[in-house]
Structures are given as C-alpha cells and as structure tokens.
Scaffold this active site. Structure first.
Site, PDB file in Angstrom:
ATOM      1  N   MET A 168       0.841  -1.208   0.000  1.00 58.16           N
ATOM      2  CA  MET A 168       0.000   0.000   0.000  1.00 58.16           C
ATOM      3  C   MET A 168       0.875   1.257   0.000  1.00 58.16           C
ATOM      4  SD  MET A 168      -3.452  -0.918   2.016  1.00 58.16           S
ATOM      5  CE  MET A 168      -2.908  -0.596   3.676  1.00 58.16           C
ATOM      6  N   GLY A 169       2.144   1.120  -0.376  1.00 59.31           N
ATOM      7  CA  GLY A 169       3.013   2.292  -0.468  1.00 59.31           C
ATOM      8  C   GLY A 169       3.504   2.767   0.889  1.00 59.31           C
TER       9      GLY A 169
ATOM     10  N   LEU B  33       6.574   3.240   1.515  1.00 60.72           N
ATOM     11  CA  LEU B  33       7.492   2.102   1.623  1.00 60.72           C
ATOM     12  C   LEU B  33       8.589   2.329   2.660  1.00 60.72           C
ATOM     13  CD1 LEU B  33       7.881   1.180  -2.160  1.00 60.72           C
ATOM     14  CD2 LEU B  33       6.246   0.292  -0.483  1.00 60.72           C
TER      15      LEU B  33
ATOM     16  N   HIS C 256       9.114  -3.364   3.502  1.00 60.70           N
ATOM     17  CA  HIS C 256       8.714  -3.592   2.106  1.00 60.70           C
ATOM     18  C   HIS C 256       9.929  -3.945   1.249  1.00 60.70           C
ATOM     19  CE1 HIS C 256       5.516  -0.571   3.439  1.00 60.70           C
ATOM     20  NE2 HIS C 256       4.792  -1.605   3.079  1.00 60.70           N
TER      21      HIS C 256
ATOM     22  N   GLY D 233       4.824 -10.199   4.077  1.00 60.13           N
ATOM     23  CA  GLY D 233       5.596 -10.134   5.310  1.00 60.13           C
ATOM     24  C   GLY D 233       4.941 -10.910   6.443  1.00 60.13           C
TER      25      GLY D 233
ATOM     26  N   GLN E  92      -2.751 -12.515   7.410  1.00 57.29           N
ATOM     27  CA  GLN E  92      -2.950 -12.233   5.991  1.00 57.29           C
ATOM     28  C   GLN E  92      -2.272 -13.309   5.126  1.00 57.29           C
ATOM     29  OE1 GLN E  92      -2.661  -8.157   4.194  1.00 57.29           O
ATOM     30  NE2 GLN E  92      -0.558  -8.760   3.799  1.00 57.29           N
TER      31      GLN E  92
ATOM     32  N   LEU F 168       8.654  -2.578  11.796  1.00 53.74           N
ATOM     33  CA  LEU F 168       8.429  -1.428  10.918  1.00 53.74           C
ATOM     34  C   LEU F 168       7.009  -1.490  10.372  1.00 53.74           C
ATOM     35  CD1 LEU F 168      11.776  -1.408   8.881  1.00 53.74           C
ATOM     36  CD2 LEU F 168      11.200  -0.110  10.944  1.00 53.74           C
TER      37      LEU F 168
HETATM   38  P1  AMP Z   1       1.415  -2.836   3.585  1.00 55.65           P
HETATM   39  O1  AMP Z   1       1.948  -1.814   2.640  1.00 55.65           O
HETATM   40  O2  AMP Z   1       1.447  -2.425   5.011  1.00 55.65           O
HETATM   41  O3  AMP Z   1       0.108  -3.424   3.135  1.00 55.65           O
HETATM   42  O4  AMP Z   1       2.445  -4.035   3.518  1.00 55.65           O
HETATM   43  C1  AMP Z   1       2.802  -4.624   2.287  1.00 55.65           C
HETATM   44  C2  AMP Z   1       3.576  -5.887   2.553  1.00 55.65           C
HETATM   45  O5  AMP Z   1       4.746  -5.572   3.290  1.00 55.65           O
HETATM   46  C3  AMP Z   1       2.780  -6.899   3.378  1.00 55.65           C
HETATM   47  O6  AMP Z   1       3.034  -8.203   2.883  1.00 55.65           O
HETATM   48  C4  AMP Z   1       3.355  -6.701   4.750  1.00 55.65           C
HETATM   49  O7  AMP Z   1       3.255  -7.859   5.555  1.00 55.65           O
HETATM   50  C5  AMP Z   1       4.791  -6.396   4.433  1.00 55.65           C
HETATM   51  N1  AMP Z   1       5.409  -5.708   5.562  1.00 55.65           N
HETATM   52  C6  AMP Z   1       4.947  -4.612   6.216  1.00 55.65           C
HETATM   53  N2  AMP Z   1       5.752  -4.300   7.252  1.00 55.65           N
HETATM   54  C7  AMP Z   1       6.732  -5.243   7.262  1.00 55.65           C
HETATM   55  C8  AMP Z   1       7.864  -5.492   8.102  1.00 55.65           C
HETATM   56  N3  AMP Z   1       8.145  -4.704   9.143  1.00 55.65           N
HETATM   57  N4  AMP Z   1       8.650  -6.543   7.799  1.00 55.65           N
HETATM   58  C9  AMP Z   1       8.373  -7.356   6.750  1.00 55.65           C
HETATM   59  N5  AMP Z   1       7.321  -7.182   5.928  1.00 55.65           N
HETATM   60  C10 AMP Z   1       6.515  -6.143   6.186  1.00 55.65           C
END
Ligand code: AMP
Length: 281
Positions: A30-31, A33, A37, A147, A153, A184
């Site tokens: 969802m950006g 970043l 990410h 992640g 999810q 993060l």
């Molecule tokens: P989001 O943009 O929050 O929807 O996250 C996009 C992807 O990045 C998802 O698969 C999250 O699980 C992963 N993600 C978000 N935060 C982290 C993190 N701290 N470590 C690893 N993956 C992450």
C-alpha cells in the site's frame, strides 16, 4: 523504475518479461514504503529475474471510520526507493481502475478471516483477498511475497491460493524491525514519541515469552501472560485486543506449546492498532 498506471501497459511489460523467459515476482504493497517492504523486494529479486511491486491503498480493506483517507501516500518517494532497490516496475493503479463503479464480486476466505484481526475488522480480509486475487490475475506472477508482520494475511492468502487453484506461490518473509525491536509499519507514524517508545513492549514481551519457551515452558497460558504483563508494565495505555499462541495453519489457540506455532499480539490505543508476532523455535 517503470511506473505503470494502467492495466494494458502493465500487461504488456509482464508479457515482454515472460517472452524473455523471466520468472516474475510480485510484491503487493500500500506504499509509504519502508525497509520492511524493501526486504520483500530483495527476497523477490533473489528468486526472480523480474520484480513488480504494486502500490495501491486498497479502499475495500478499510471499513468506514478507519484510516483510508489519512493513510500515508508518497508515490514519488516510493518510486525512488524501488529504483534504488533494483525493482523493475511498479504497478500504481487508481482506485477507479481497480474498483470501477458497479464492482460487485468478492473473495472471502471463511473461518480464517473471522478470528484475531477479523474479529474486530469483519470485512478487512475480504478486501485483502479480493484485491490480491485481482493482482494475481492481472500480473500473473510465479511467486508473490508477503511479510510475516501480517501473519494472518499470509495464512489467508495461502488458503485462497490453495482453495481456488491459483498458479501462484505465496512466500512469507521475516519481520523487519527497527533497532529497538519495533516492527516497521507505515502506521508507526501515527504514534506520538511517547507511544512509539511504549510500543517496544510488544516485541520485548514476545521475546521474553520466546526465551521462556526455549527454557522449557510449554503452557500457552503462561507464555501469553508474559506478553500481557510486559505490555501492562511498559505500555499501560495500550489495550490488549488479544495475545494468542496459535496453530500456524488454522490460527486456532493451541493447548501445548511446540516449535512452529505462532505467538500473536495486537494492541490498540484510540484508533491506532499495532500488532506483532514471533514463531516459536
Ligand atoms: P502494507 O503496505 O502495510 O500493506 O504491507 C505490504 C507488505 O509488506 C505486506 O506483505 C506486509 O506484511 C509487508 N510488511 C509490512 N511491514 C513489514 C515489516 N516490518 N517486515 C516485513 N514485511 C513487512
């Protein structure tokens, strides 16, 4: 990095990659970043010749009253980070492209979507599964990367891919953390400095419980109590939504702790929700 806004352009690029024989990795985001990410992008680059990152704040996974409108958006900075990471292209569709007026088909993964986060966000995982189903069809990656931070999810998307026979591998990458242990998250910026400091109690609690497990503790009640008491002591303003030691596939609470199970915690403070987890090993 190529920024592709419309579906035809994006398909053309992926089609070209395919004709070259490249394996294609997809990283849905969802950006806003951050290094979490980017660790997914790195994992995708290790296993694929070409990597597409999607940046899309998915309206269907937010309920009315949640933070859709104020969710951080910074596509220019995101594209720079992706360029530096060696990502090949970004798919940045508009909401209208993904969900035009009249859109009316949804993917719902049953029981797994109703527990834990789903218990208080009853439509959230339907939105996640639906947008990921669309992205998987649109990009047709060999493998998609998610992640561990969003453990539930990943379990839900693996179930969707298995139940509906998507020809896509779903991989889970470890949680990227800041130096003090906080996972993060794009939403960490909603925290005040004081809350940000208190939020480290989640990982400290999980880590203490993990150490107890490694020292021989097998009672889920004691392990979850350790996490809860660390949060109560260090972050008294945070309400605990749940602390659960769960089966890694069904997410059901377990009766005896064993390696591979996942210890999950979620807390909230006003509208801000934080979650974290560790896998017992
Ligand atoms: P989001 O943009 O929050 O929807 O996250 C996009 C992807 O990045 C998802 O698969 C999250 O699980 C992963 N993600 C978000 N935060 C982290 C993190 N701290 N470590 C690893 N993956 C992450």
């Amino acid at each position: 990095v190529l920024a592709l806004e419309n579906i035809e352009e994006m398909r053309e690029v992926v089609g070209l990659w395919r004709r070259e024989g490249a394996r294609v990795g997809l990283v849905p985001t969802m950006g806003a970043l951050h290094d979490g990410h980017l660790s997914l992008v790195e994992a995708a680059l290790r296993e694929n010749e070409r990597v597409m990152v999607s940046i899309f704040v998915n309206p269907t996974q937010f309920a009315p009253g949640e933070d859709y409108a104020r969710y951080p958006r910074d596509t220019a900075a995101d594209l720079e980070k992706l360029e530096a990471a060696g990502c090949h292209a970004a798919f940045v569709p508009t909401a209208e492209t993904m969900f035009p007026d009249g859109f009316d088909t949804h993917v719902e993964v049953g029981a797994l979507s109703r527990v834990l986060i789903g218990a208080h966000r009853p439509t959230h995982f339907r939105g996640v599964a639906t947008v990921c189903a669309k992205l998987f069809h649109l990009v047709q990656p060999d493998t998609a990367y998610f992640g561990q931070k969003d453990y539930q999810q990943v379990v839900i998307l693996k179930k969707m891919v298995a139940d509906l026979n998507f020809p896509v591998g779903v991989r889970m990458a470890p949680i990227a953390r800041s130096a003090d242990g906080l996972a993060l998250s794009s939403r960490n910026r909603y925290l005040s400095p004081a809350q940000r400091a208190e939020a480290t109690a989640l990982y400290r609690g999980l880590n203490t419980a993990l150490a107890q497990f490694r020292a021989g503790e097998r009672d889920p009640v004691r392990l979850t109590a350790t996490v809860a008491s660390e949060i109560a002591a260090q972050a008294p303003g945070f309400e605990i939504a749940y602390v659960v030691l769960a089966d890694p596939h069904t997410l059901a609470p377990v009766e005896v702790a064993a390696p591979g199970q996942v210890l999950l915690v979620e807390v909230y403070l006003d509208a801000v929700r934080l979650y974290d987890n560790v896998i017992l090993s």
